[in-house]
Motif scaffolding. Structure first.
Motif, PDB file in Angstrom:
ATOM      1  N   CYS A  49       0.828  -1.204   0.000  1.00 31.09           N
ATOM      2  CA  CYS A  49       0.000   0.000   0.000  1.00 31.09           C
ATOM      3  C   CYS A  49       0.864   1.256   0.000  1.00 31.09           C
ATOM      4  O   CYS A  49       0.796   2.059  -0.918  1.00 31.09           O
ATOM      5  N   ALA A  51       0.644   4.006   1.627  1.00 25.33           N
ATOM      6  CA  ALA A  51      -0.020   5.285   1.896  1.00 25.33           C
ATOM      7  C   ALA A  51       0.463   5.832   3.232  1.00 25.33           C
ATOM      8  O   ALA A  51       0.845   5.082   4.139  1.00 25.33           O
ATOM      9  N   CYS A  60       1.802   2.808   5.416  1.00 23.75           N
ATOM     10  CA  CYS A  60       0.982   1.601   5.530  1.00 23.75           C
ATOM     11  C   CYS A  60       1.710   0.426   4.876  1.00 23.75           C
ATOM     12  O   CYS A  60       2.229   0.542   3.775  1.00 23.75           O
ATOM     13  N   SER A  64      -2.004  -4.321  -1.209  1.00 24.28           N
ATOM     14  CA  SER A  64      -2.965  -3.588  -2.032  1.00 24.28           C
ATOM     15  C   SER A  64      -3.019  -4.231  -3.408  1.00 24.28           C
ATOM     16  O   SER A  64      -2.283  -5.158  -3.711  1.00 24.28           O
ATOM     17  N   GLY A  70      -4.664   1.830  -3.114  1.00 22.18           N
ATOM     18  CA  GLY A  70      -4.226   1.499  -1.770  1.00 22.18           C
ATOM     19  C   GLY A  70      -4.854   0.207  -1.267  1.00 22.18           C
ATOM     20  O   GLY A  70      -5.408  -0.579  -2.025  1.00 22.18           O
ATOM     21  N   HIS A  76      -7.062   5.065   2.415  1.00 27.82           N
ATOM     22  CA  HIS A  76      -5.880   4.714   1.625  1.00 27.82           C
ATOM     23  C   HIS A  76      -6.201   4.346   0.188  1.00 27.82           C
ATOM     24  O   HIS A  76      -5.311   4.318  -0.653  1.00 27.82           O
ATOM     25  N   GLN A  79      -5.530   7.362  -2.026  1.00 21.79           N
ATOM     26  CA  GLN A  79      -4.465   8.263  -1.617  1.00 21.79           C
ATOM     27  C   GLN A  79      -3.258   8.175  -2.544  1.00 21.79           C
ATOM     28  O   GLN A  79      -2.685   9.192  -2.921  1.00 21.79           O
ATOM     29  N   LYS A  80      -2.870   6.970  -2.941  1.00 24.25           N
ATOM     30  CA  LYS A  80      -1.726   6.825  -3.845  1.00 24.25           C
ATOM     31  C   LYS A  80      -2.027   7.407  -5.222  1.00 24.25           C
ATOM     32  O   LYS A  80      -1.172   8.013  -5.855  1.00 24.25           O
TER      33      LYS A  80
END
Length: 128
Positions: A49, A51, A60, A64, A70, A76, A79-80
């Protein structure tokens, strides 16, 4: 069957390499396989992940799907993906793409698919 659903992109990568090696396939098949490999690496490949968490400097470590998405935590999930739209956040995004062996595999697979699509376009343009 579950492992096939999770790693179908690697089979597409093997098929893409076989088609390039044979050299007698049309550009449509090359585009299709290249797009499949890129989509798998960005949205479905097993990855980390990465994030940001509430602890400063901590990230994190959950699993994922894909390099852009995420983990199971609601905050999350995107978020990426959002990191791609802020220039100073590119370092944070790219850090996660090489963090684990699975993420490295997804990154390299996505790069191969992208290069294949570009090479197919150049080859198709040169022939026409």
């Amino acid at each position: 069957m579950k492992i096939l659903r999770r790693y179908w992109g690697l089979l597409a990568l093997l098929a893409l390499m076989a088609v390039w090696w044979s050299g007698n396939a049309g550009p449509e098949l090359l585009y299709f396989l290249s797009a499949g490999v890129v989509v798998w690496s960005l949205l479905q490949a097993p990855a980390w992940c990465g994030a940001g968490t509430r602890k400063r400097g901590a990230f994190c470590r959950n699993n994922s799907y894909g390099l852009l998405l995420g983990c199971h935590i609601r905050e999350h999930r995107w978020q990426k993906f959002k990191l791609l739209f802020w220039n100073r956040r590119w370092a944070e995004f790219s850090r996660g793409t090489w963090a684990t062996p699975a993420a490295r595999l997804a990154t390299v697979t996505g790069l191969i698919g992208t290069v294949s699509a570009i090479a197919t376009g150049i080859k198709d343009f040169a022939l026409s």
